[in-house]
Design a protein around this motif. Sequence first.
Motif, PDB file in Angstrom:
ATOM      1  N   VAL A 217       0.852  -1.193   0.000  1.00 60.86           N
ATOM      2  CA  VAL A 217       0.000   0.000   0.000  1.00 60.86           C
ATOM      3  C   VAL A 217       0.888   1.243   0.000  1.00 60.86           C
ATOM      4  O   VAL A 217       1.725   1.410   0.888  1.00 60.86           O
ATOM      5  N   TYR A 218       0.720   2.077  -1.007  1.00 63.87           N
ATOM      6  CA  TYR A 218       1.428   3.354  -1.054  1.00 63.87           C
ATOM      7  C   TYR A 218       0.461   4.410  -0.537  1.00 63.87           C
ATOM      8  O   TYR A 218      -0.625   4.587  -1.079  1.00 63.87           O
ATOM      9  N   GLY A 219       0.828   5.081   0.539  1.00 68.65           N
ATOM     10  CA  GLY A 219      -0.099   6.030   1.169  1.00 68.65           C
ATOM     11  C   GLY A 219       0.154   7.469   0.748  1.00 68.65           C
ATOM     12  O   GLY A 219       1.298   7.927   0.721  1.00 68.65           O
ATOM     13  N   ILE A 220      -0.918   8.172   0.412  1.00 74.08           N
ATOM     14  CA  ILE A 220      -0.795   9.600   0.089  1.00 74.08           C
ATOM     15  C   ILE A 220      -1.709  10.380   1.045  1.00 74.08           C
ATOM     16  O   ILE A 220      -2.928  10.153   1.076  1.00 74.08           O
ATOM     17  N   ILE A 221      -1.099  11.240   1.816  1.00 67.16           N
ATOM     18  CA  ILE A 221      -1.872  12.020   2.798  1.00 67.16           C
ATOM     19  C   ILE A 221      -2.669  13.092   2.055  1.00 67.16           C
ATOM     20  O   ILE A 221      -2.122  13.809   1.214  1.00 67.16           O
ATOM     21  N   ASN A 222      -3.964  13.167   2.371  1.00 67.43           N
ATOM     22  CA  ASN A 222      -4.805  14.114   1.636  1.00 67.43           C
ATOM     23  C   ASN A 222      -4.595  15.554   2.119  1.00 67.43           C
ATOM     24  O   ASN A 222      -3.949  15.801   3.139  1.00 67.43           O
ATOM     25  N   ILE A 223      -5.133  16.487   1.353  1.00 63.88           N
ATOM     26  CA  ILE A 223      -5.028  17.910   1.683  1.00 63.88           C
ATOM     27  C   ILE A 223      -6.402  18.318   2.216  1.00 63.88           C
ATOM     28  O   ILE A 223      -7.428  17.965   1.634  1.00 63.88           O
ATOM     29  N   ARG A 224      -6.399  19.066   3.341  1.00 63.66           N
ATOM     30  CA  ARG A 224      -7.684  19.357   3.987  1.00 63.66           C
ATOM     31  C   ARG A 224      -7.861  20.873   4.166  1.00 63.66           C
ATOM     32  O   ARG A 224      -7.732  21.391   5.278  1.00 63.66           O
ATOM     33  N   PRO A 225      -8.126  21.563   3.046  1.00 65.65           N
ATOM     34  CA  PRO A 225      -8.208  23.025   3.154  1.00 65.65           C
ATOM     35  C   PRO A 225      -9.378  23.513   3.999  1.00 65.65           C
ATOM     36  O   PRO A 225      -9.358  24.630   4.506  1.00 65.65           O
ATOM     37  N   TYR A 226     -10.412  22.692   4.151  1.00 63.81           N
ATOM     38  CA  TYR A 226     -11.591  23.103   4.933  1.00 63.81           C
ATOM     39  C   TYR A 226     -11.729  22.288   6.222  1.00 63.81           C
ATOM     40  O   TYR A 226     -12.814  22.159   6.770  1.00 63.81           O
ATOM     41  N   GLY A 227     -10.642  21.700   6.666  1.00 64.55           N
ATOM     42  CA  GLY A 227     -10.696  20.871   7.872  1.00 64.55           C
ATOM     43  C   GLY A 227     -10.906  19.410   7.506  1.00 64.55           C
ATOM     44  O   GLY A 227     -11.042  19.072   6.323  1.00 64.55           O
ATOM     45  N   PRO A 228     -10.941  18.543   8.521  1.00 65.94           N
ATOM     46  CA  PRO A 228     -11.008  17.109   8.239  1.00 65.94           C
ATOM     47  C   PRO A 228     -12.325  16.675   7.587  1.00 65.94           C
ATOM     48  O   PRO A 228     -13.376  17.235   7.868  1.00 65.94           O
ATOM     49  N   CYS A 229     -12.212  15.715   6.717  1.00 60.81           N
ATOM     50  CA  CYS A 229     -13.383  15.006   6.144  1.00 60.81           C
ATOM     51  C   CYS A 229     -14.355  15.911   5.392  1.00 60.81           C
ATOM     52  O   CYS A 229     -15.559  15.656   5.379  1.00 60.81           O
ATOM     53  N   PHE A 230     -13.887  16.998   4.806  1.00 60.89           N
ATOM     54  CA  PHE A 230     -14.801  17.898   4.099  1.00 60.89           C
ATOM     55  C   PHE A 230     -14.107  18.481   2.876  1.00 60.89           C
ATOM     56  O   PHE A 230     -13.114  19.200   3.008  1.00 60.89           O
ATOM     57  N   ASN A 231     -14.660  18.160   1.708  1.00 58.40           N
ATOM     58  CA  ASN A 231     -14.109  18.685   0.446  1.00 58.40           C
ATOM     59  C   ASN A 231     -12.578  18.601   0.412  1.00 58.40           C
ATOM     60  O   ASN A 231     -11.887  19.599   0.150  1.00 58.40           O
ATOM     61  N   THR A 232     -12.079  17.408   0.690  1.00 59.75           N
ATOM     62  CA  THR A 232     -10.623  17.225   0.734  1.00 59.75           C
ATOM     63  C   THR A 232     -10.057  17.155  -0.684  1.00 59.75           C
ATOM     64  O   THR A 232     -10.800  16.996  -1.663  1.00 59.75           O
ATOM     65  N   LYS A 233      -8.740  17.253  -0.756  1.00 62.15           N
ATOM     66  CA  LYS A 233      -8.066  17.224  -2.067  1.00 62.15           C
ATOM     67  C   LYS A 233      -6.858  16.302  -1.981  1.00 62.15           C
ATOM     68  O   LYS A 233      -6.498  15.842  -0.899  1.00 62.15           O
ATOM     69  N   VAL A 234      -6.251  16.074  -3.125  1.00 62.82           N
ATOM     70  CA  VAL A 234      -5.042  15.256  -3.144  1.00 62.82           C
ATOM     71  C   VAL A 234      -4.088  15.831  -4.185  1.00 62.82           C
ATOM     72  O   VAL A 234      -4.533  16.439  -5.172  1.00 62.82           O
ATOM     73  N   ASN A 235      -2.812  15.663  -3.929  1.00 62.87           N
ATOM     74  CA  ASN A 235      -1.811  16.085  -4.904  1.00 62.87           C
ATOM     75  C   ASN A 235      -1.802  15.058  -6.052  1.00 62.87           C
ATOM     76  O   ASN A 235      -1.298  13.941  -5.904  1.00 62.87           O
ATOM     77  N   LEU A 236      -2.359  15.466  -7.200  1.00 58.58           N
ATOM     78  CA  LEU A 236      -2.520  14.509  -8.309  1.00 58.58           C
ATOM     79  C   LEU A 236      -1.179  14.082  -8.906  1.00 58.58           C
ATOM     80  O   LEU A 236      -1.049  12.960  -9.402  1.00 58.58           O
ATOM     81  N   ASP A 237      -0.178  14.975  -8.830  1.00 61.69           N
ATOM     82  CA  ASP A 237       1.157  14.598  -9.339  1.00 61.69           C
ATOM     83  C   ASP A 237       1.703  13.419  -8.543  1.00 61.69           C
ATOM     84  O   ASP A 237       2.316  12.503  -9.086  1.00 61.69           O
ATOM     85  N   GLU A 238       1.463  13.482  -7.226  1.00 64.10           N
ATOM     86  CA  GLU A 238       1.946  12.398  -6.359  1.00 64.10           C
ATOM     87  C   GLU A 238       1.224  11.084  -6.700  1.00 64.10           C
ATOM     88  O   GLU A 238       1.848  10.018  -6.739  1.00 64.10           O
ATOM     89  N   VAL A 239      -0.069  11.201  -6.978  1.00 62.15           N
ATOM     90  CA  VAL A 239      -0.845  10.004  -7.342  1.00 62.15           C
ATOM     91  C   VAL A 239      -0.291   9.424  -8.645  1.00 62.15           C
ATOM     92  O   VAL A 239      -0.048   8.208  -8.754  1.00 62.15           O
ATOM     93  N   GLU A 240      -0.068  10.304  -9.614  1.00 58.55           N
ATOM     94  CA  GLU A 240       0.405   9.833 -10.923  1.00 58.55           C
ATOM     95  C   GLU A 240       1.798   9.208 -10.809  1.00 58.55           C
ATOM     96  O   GLU A 240       2.071   8.169 -11.415  1.00 58.55           O
ATOM     97  N   LYS A 241       2.662   9.832  -9.988  1.00 62.17           N
ATOM     98  CA  LYS A 241       4.010   9.268  -9.810  1.00 62.17           C
ATOM     99  C   LYS A 241       3.917   7.876  -9.207  1.00 62.17           C
ATOM    100  O   LYS A 241       4.656   6.959  -9.585  1.00 62.17           O
ATOM    101  N   ALA A 242       3.012   7.702  -8.249  1.00 59.95           N
ATOM    102  CA  ALA A 242       2.858   6.384  -7.605  1.00 59.95           C
ATOM    103  C   ALA A 242       2.358   5.355  -8.622  1.00 59.95           C
ATOM    104  O   ALA A 242       2.814   4.205  -8.632  1.00 59.95           O
ATOM    105  N   ILE A 243       1.433   5.774  -9.506  1.00 57.10           N
ATOM    106  CA  ILE A 243       0.933   4.855 -10.543  1.00 57.10           C
ATOM    107  C   ILE A 243       2.087   4.425 -11.435  1.00 57.10           C
ATOM    108  O   ILE A 243       2.276   3.229 -11.717  1.00 57.10           O
TER     109      ILE A 243
END
Length: 250
Positions: A217-243
């Motif tokens: 399992v390769y883990g990517i910590i999400n981005i939480r601009p509005y606090g936890p568990c709400f409209n979170t984001k992820v660094n897509l470059d990091e996702v693509e690099k992992a793929i």
Amino acid sequence: MNGKKRIFLGLLSILILLMTLSIFFLFYMVRNRSSVLYNFLIGFIILSFSAITIVLILTVFGFLYVIYRGKNNEMLNKTLLLMIDELYPFLEILSGIFGVEKERIQQSFTNINNFLVSSRKGKYLPEELLILTPHCIQFNECKFKVTNDIDNCRRCGKCQVSDLIKLKEKYGIKVAIATGGTLARKAVMDIKPKAIIAIACERDLTSGILDVKKVPVYGIINIRPYGPCFNTKVNLDEVEKAIINFTNGG
Ligand code: SF4
């Protein structure tokens, strides 16, 4: 070695130091008692502690070898992955005693896990790869149910579900959105991936990585601009690099 890895290895070194001090203390106790049974018991504990300490020291050297020499082999890699899983609960307790924030040890654990997972030689077919993300990545006002089927997304671009679909189509991988740990486990059991890229907060990633034993399992910590568990984001470059790393594609 980056700072995140250092936290985990630093705590591991402290654990080794504490174990060594305990062994010396136990030796001191044996010297001051004459009961045979007592000495036998303490001797047994000393032997056990010594064996554990040697394994811990070898683990640190194993890490340093992999990190600095850049060399890796499958058996060493698997052994180190197993060791970090087994050691994590103890290091979490130790980090609490030394006032290290839980999130920092979780980030460190994820970072070391990712380093080991991504340096494995084995590559996978795109269809063997699963991206698993929590439901909070979906725009909170979106009425389309993407947890059952991500293709229900209308790709309006208000959240990154549409970007994950683009990656799915570009590489031919699988993507699942889960509303919680139980459904995430179910998705893994149903899809049976050979490797997972998991997106989540520090806590969920750590428990997910510890949970899934047989699949890397390769883990990517999400981005939480509005606090936890709400409209979170992820660094897509990091996702693509992992793929790309898992599939050797691109
Ligand atoms: S991109 Fe998809 S999931 Fe996100 S808000 Fe638009 S339709 Fe909903």
